[in-house]
Motif scaffolding. Structure first.
Motif, PDB file in Angstrom:
ATOM      1  N   ALA A   1      42.868  89.336  28.973  1.00  0.00           N
ATOM      2  CA  ALA A   1      42.518  90.477  29.824  1.00  0.00           C
ATOM      3  C   ALA A   1      41.205  90.232  30.564  1.00  0.00           C
ATOM      4  CB  ALA A   1      42.428  91.745  28.983  1.00  0.00           C
ATOM      5  N   LEU A   2      40.211  89.680  29.877  1.00  0.00           N
ATOM      6  CA  LEU A   2      38.911  89.432  30.511  1.00  0.00           C
ATOM      7  C   LEU A   2      38.996  88.320  31.543  1.00  0.00           C
ATOM      8  CD1 LEU A   2      36.650  89.776  27.351  1.00  0.00           C
ATOM      9  CD2 LEU A   2      36.756  91.349  29.299  1.00  0.00           C
ATOM     10  N   ASN A   3      39.885  87.368  31.330  1.00  0.00           N
ATOM     11  CA  ASN A   3      40.038  86.269  32.278  1.00  0.00           C
ATOM     12  C   ASN A   3      40.490  86.754  33.649  1.00  0.00           C
ATOM     13  OD1 ASN A   3      40.141  83.231  32.622  1.00  0.00           O
ATOM     14  ND2 ASN A   3      42.251  83.753  33.216  1.00  0.00           N
ATOM     15  N   GLU A   4      41.095  87.935  33.693  1.00  0.00           N
ATOM     16  CA  GLU A   4      41.540  88.488  34.977  1.00  0.00           C
ATOM     17  C   GLU A   4      40.370  89.023  35.800  1.00  0.00           C
ATOM     18  OE1 GLU A   4      44.692  88.344  36.145  1.00  0.00           O
ATOM     19  OE2 GLU A   4      45.016  87.091  34.360  1.00  0.00           O
ATOM     20  N   LYS A   5      39.235  89.192  35.168  1.00  0.00           N
ATOM     21  CA  LYS A   5      38.049  89.684  35.866  1.00  0.00           C
ATOM     22  C   LYS A   5      37.202  88.509  36.357  1.00  0.00           C
ATOM     23  CE  LYS A   5      38.861  94.066  35.065  1.00  0.00           C
ATOM     24  NZ  LYS A   5      39.135  95.013  36.164  1.00  0.00           N
ATOM     25  N   ASP A   6      36.402  88.753  37.379  1.00  0.00           N
ATOM     26  CA  ASP A   6      35.590  87.700  37.989  1.00  0.00           C
ATOM     27  C   ASP A   6      34.296  87.500  37.206  1.00  0.00           C
ATOM     28  OD1 ASP A   6      34.743  85.760  39.769  1.00  0.00           O
ATOM     29  OD2 ASP A   6      33.960  87.207  41.221  1.00  0.00           O
ATOM     30  N   ILE A   7      34.448  87.101  35.963  1.00  0.00           N
ATOM     31  CA  ILE A   7      33.332  86.897  35.040  1.00  0.00           C
ATOM     32  C   ILE A   7      32.871  85.444  35.138  1.00  0.00           C
ATOM     33  CG2 ILE A   7      32.681  86.868  32.596  1.00  0.00           C
ATOM     34  CD1 ILE A   7      34.924  89.066  32.245  1.00  0.00           C
TER      35      ILE A   7
ATOM     36  N   LEU B   1      42.878  80.480  29.908  1.00  0.00           N
ATOM     37  CA  LEU B   1      41.586  80.685  30.538  1.00  0.00           C
ATOM     38  C   LEU B   1      41.423  79.821  31.790  1.00  0.00           C
ATOM     39  CD1 LEU B   1      39.147  80.873  27.482  1.00  0.00           C
ATOM     40  CD2 LEU B   1      40.022  82.754  28.881  1.00  0.00           C
ATOM     41  N   THR B   2      40.984  80.449  32.852  1.00  0.00           N
ATOM     42  CA  THR B   2      40.619  79.726  34.069  1.00  0.00           C
ATOM     43  C   THR B   2      39.124  79.834  34.325  1.00  0.00           C
ATOM     44  OG1 THR B   2      41.093  81.684  35.411  1.00  0.00           O
ATOM     45  CG2 THR B   2      42.877  80.100  35.095  1.00  0.00           C
ATOM     46  N   ARG B   3      38.415  80.462  33.401  1.00  0.00           N
ATOM     47  CA  ARG B   3      36.966  80.645  33.505  1.00  0.00           C
ATOM     48  C   ARG B   3      36.281  79.916  32.350  1.00  0.00           C
ATOM     49  NH1 ARG B   3      36.659  84.142  37.406  1.00  0.00           N
ATOM     50  NH2 ARG B   3      38.431  85.530  37.751  1.00  0.00           N
TER      51      ARG B   3
ATOM     52  N   THR C   1      31.612  73.638  35.311  1.00  0.00           N
ATOM     53  CA  THR C   1      32.092  73.446  36.680  1.00  0.00           C
ATOM     54  C   THR C   1      33.531  72.950  36.727  1.00  0.00           C
ATOM     55  OG1 THR C   1      31.050  71.269  36.587  1.00  0.00           O
ATOM     56  CG2 THR C   1      29.813  73.029  37.652  1.00  0.00           C
ATOM     57  N   GLU C   2      34.055  72.483  35.572  1.00  0.00           N
ATOM     58  CA  GLU C   2      35.422  71.975  35.516  1.00  0.00           C
ATOM     59  C   GLU C   2      36.388  72.988  34.923  1.00  0.00           C
ATOM     60  OE1 GLU C   2      36.351  68.946  36.767  1.00  0.00           O
ATOM     61  OE2 GLU C   2      34.296  68.972  37.533  1.00  0.00           O
ATOM     62  N   ALA C   3      35.922  74.169  34.568  1.00  0.00           N
ATOM     63  CA  ALA C   3      36.785  75.182  33.949  1.00  0.00           C
ATOM     64  C   ALA C   3      37.927  75.547  34.886  1.00  0.00           C
ATOM     65  CB  ALA C   3      35.979  76.422  33.611  1.00  0.00           C
ATOM     66  N   GLY C   4      39.124  75.631  34.316  1.00  0.00           N
ATOM     67  CA  GLY C   4      40.287  76.011  35.092  1.00  0.00           C
ATOM     68  C   GLY C   4      40.968  74.862  35.789  1.00  0.00           C
ATOM     69  N   LYS C   5      40.354  73.682  35.771  1.00  0.00           N
ATOM     70  CA  LYS C   5      40.963  72.509  36.391  1.00  0.00           C
ATOM     71  C   LYS C   5      41.703  71.702  35.327  1.00  0.00           C
ATOM     72  CE  LYS C   5      37.169  72.043  39.730  1.00  0.00           C
ATOM     73  NZ  LYS C   5      36.106  71.130  40.247  1.00  0.00           N
ATOM     74  N   PRO C   6      42.790  71.036  35.684  1.00  0.00           N
ATOM     75  CA  PRO C   6      43.478  70.198  34.710  1.00  0.00           C
ATOM     76  C   PRO C   6      42.627  68.997  34.331  1.00  0.00           C
ATOM     77  CG  PRO C   6      44.399  69.855  36.893  1.00  0.00           C
ATOM     78  CD  PRO C   6      43.443  71.021  37.000  1.00  0.00           C
ATOM     79  N   GLU C   7      42.765  68.541  33.087  1.00  0.00           N
ATOM     80  CA  GLU C   7      42.066  67.324  32.680  1.00  0.00           C
ATOM     81  C   GLU C   7      42.568  66.145  33.509  1.00  0.00           C
ATOM     82  OE1 GLU C   7      39.683  67.156  30.628  1.00  0.00           O
ATOM     83  OE2 GLU C   7      39.782  68.947  29.369  1.00  0.00           O
ATOM     84  N   ALA C   8      41.728  65.142  33.661  1.00  0.00           N
ATOM     85  CA  ALA C   8      42.110  63.963  34.429  1.00  0.00           C
ATOM     86  C   ALA C   8      43.403  63.370  33.887  1.00  0.00           C
ATOM     87  CB  ALA C   8      40.992  62.918  34.397  1.00  0.00           C
ATOM     88  N   GLY C   9      44.361  63.170  34.772  1.00  0.00           N
ATOM     89  CA  GLY C   9      45.626  62.576  34.364  1.00  0.00           C
ATOM     90  C   GLY C   9      46.610  63.549  33.770  1.00  0.00           C
ATOM     91  N   GLN C  10      46.238  64.832  33.707  1.00  0.00           N
ATOM     92  CA  GLN C  10      47.115  65.823  33.118  1.00  0.00           C
ATOM     93  C   GLN C  10      47.619  66.760  34.204  1.00  0.00           C
ATOM     94  OE1 GLN C  10      48.058  65.857  29.892  1.00  0.00           O
ATOM     95  NE2 GLN C  10      46.871  63.973  29.655  1.00  0.00           N
ATOM     96  N   PRO C  11      48.831  67.324  34.020  1.00  0.00           N
ATOM     97  CA  PRO C  11      49.341  68.286  34.988  1.00  0.00           C
ATOM     98  C   PRO C  11      48.592  69.595  34.894  1.00  0.00           C
ATOM     99  CG  PRO C  11      50.809  68.146  33.105  1.00  0.00           C
ATOM    100  CD  PRO C  11      49.780  67.049  32.935  1.00  0.00           C
ATOM    101  N   GLU C  12      48.726  70.432  35.907  1.00  0.00           N
ATOM    102  CA  GLU C  12      48.108  71.753  35.902  1.00  0.00           C
ATOM    103  C   GLU C  12      48.565  72.518  34.666  1.00  0.00           C
ATOM    104  OE1 GLU C  12      45.652  74.530  36.762  1.00  0.00           O
ATOM    105  OE2 GLU C  12      45.938  73.019  38.321  1.00  0.00           O
ATOM    106  N   VAL C  13      47.612  73.202  33.989  1.00  0.00           N
ATOM    107  CA  VAL C  13      47.921  73.927  32.761  1.00  0.00           C
ATOM    108  C   VAL C  13      48.773  75.158  33.072  1.00  0.00           C
ATOM    109  CG1 VAL C  13      46.934  75.229  30.843  1.00  0.00           C
ATOM    110  CG2 VAL C  13      45.828  73.148  31.635  1.00  0.00           C
ATOM    111  N   SER C  14      49.802  75.345  32.294  1.00  0.00           N
ATOM    112  CA  SER C  14      50.628  76.555  32.433  1.00  0.00           C
ATOM    113  C   SER C  14      49.831  77.749  31.974  1.00  0.00           C
ATOM    114  CB  SER C  14      51.886  76.424  31.585  1.00  0.00           C
ATOM    115  OG  SER C  14      52.559  77.667  31.510  1.00  0.00           O
ATOM    116  N   ARG C  15      49.977  78.888  32.660  1.00  0.00           N
ATOM    117  CA  ARG C  15      49.288  80.109  32.276  1.00  0.00           C
ATOM    118  C   ARG C  15      50.247  81.082  31.577  1.00  0.00           C
ATOM    119  NH1 ARG C  15      44.588  77.941  31.998  1.00  0.00           N
ATOM    120  NH2 ARG C  15      44.113  76.819  33.907  1.00  0.00           N
TER     121      ARG C  15
END
Length: 317
Positions: A195-201, A222-224, A299-313
């Protein structure tokens, strides 16, 4: 509206955009710790303890979290905050409200982002207790979840207008009659984070969900950026928690209090200074070393790890 400043999380982060933050914002909790150690603490005792901790530990920290009642005034007067160490100011009301035994979030309208700047702060921290998975309220009852999220949104809007980063801390709590342990506790932590991840925190300060699997569930939603809090667990245990939270959950560091400095309440004068220098500071240095190697840069939060596909939410089972 023109911002008064343009702050970022790097104001409270260290090398590599990783957080190694000392928490010393306890008020009533700290007073109870003194009492448990056999000492009826005065306000001056609280102020002195906070300044002592700041003086010795902040040279090794990326940030210090303190309160405006006892901590910030004492630390400022003693010039105890090390250069280069950011200051997070706790902006939640000192007195908490409840509704039929459950925490009810509210905000002191005077504790704004501009007020944080006036305290010399680099970021605003707000504590709440959110159970996003609680049953929907009856028609005549307040919606405690929506109330909490509305307060968070007010804080975000205020901080955005002023250019102050916002840190939201959440602790889950048992619903009336609930045994909040094991998977139930993990679920509560994950759903509140969702729920908190939906806010611009800017930064979430979250509890360890209890297992590597729980951390993977956090990483999946989490994308934050988030930092793991210590919740007073023993130092050795918290070292392991940071490793797991970083490796499995993508945590960007830690915010630790009692796990580092708890013994100060039983000491004073030179004994306290010696403990802080010879025990607490090495503990902090050890936690920082672990975080610097394992934590994910904010600064890398929400980005996929190197060599990994985008994380499913999608919800993680």
């Amino acid at each position: 509206m023109t911002k008064e400043r343009t702050g970022t999380l790097d104001d409270i982060a260290g090398a590599g955009h990783v957080f190694s933050i000392v928490a010393m914002d306890q008020r009533n909790t700290l007073r109870r710790m003194f009492a448990a150690a056999g000492h009826d603490a005065t306000d001056d005792d609280l102020r002195t303890a906070k300044a002592d901790v700041a003086r010795v530990l902040t040279p090794g920290a990326s940030g210090l979290l303190s309160d405006p009642t006892y901590g910030v005034p004492a630390i400022t007067q003693a010039k105890a905050l090390a250069p280069g160490c950011g200051l997070l100011v706790a902006a939640e009301p000192a007195e908490r409200r409840v509704y039929q035994g459950e925490p009810r979030t509210h905000r002191d309208p005077a504790l704004t982002a501009r007020w944080v700047l006036g305290q010399g702060g680099d970021a605003l921290k707000f504590f709440l207790q959110l159970r996003a998975d609680r049953p929907a309220p009856a028609a005549e009852e307040p919606d405690l979840v929506e109330e909490a999220l509305a307060v968070v949104q007010e804080i975000i809007d205020d901080c955005r207008a002023t250019g102050v980063p916002v840190v939201i801390e959440n602790l889950v709590y048992p619903l009336p009659g609930e045994d909040l342990t094991g998977r139930a506790r993990e679920d509560a932590i994950v759903e509140a984070a969702r729920a908190l991840n939906e806010k611009d925190i800017d930064l979430l300060k979250l509890e360890y969900p209890g297992s590597p699997g729980g951390c993977r569930r956090l990483a999946a939603i989490l994308t934050r950026p988030w930092a793991v809090l210590s919740a007073g667990v023993p130092f050795d245990r918290f070292t392991d928690i940071i490793t797991i939270a970083a490796d499995e959950g993508g945590a960007s560091g830690f915010i630790a209090g009692r796990s580092v400095w708890r013994e100060v309440v039983a000491l004073s004068g030179r004994d306290r200074e010696q403990f802080l220098a010879s025990v607490a500071r090495p503990r902090l240095d050890r936690l920082t070393e672990v975080a610097s190697r394992r934590a994910r840069p904010w600064t890398e939060a929400g980005k996929p790890e190197a060599g990994q596909p985008e994380v499913s939410r999608r919800p993680c089972p």
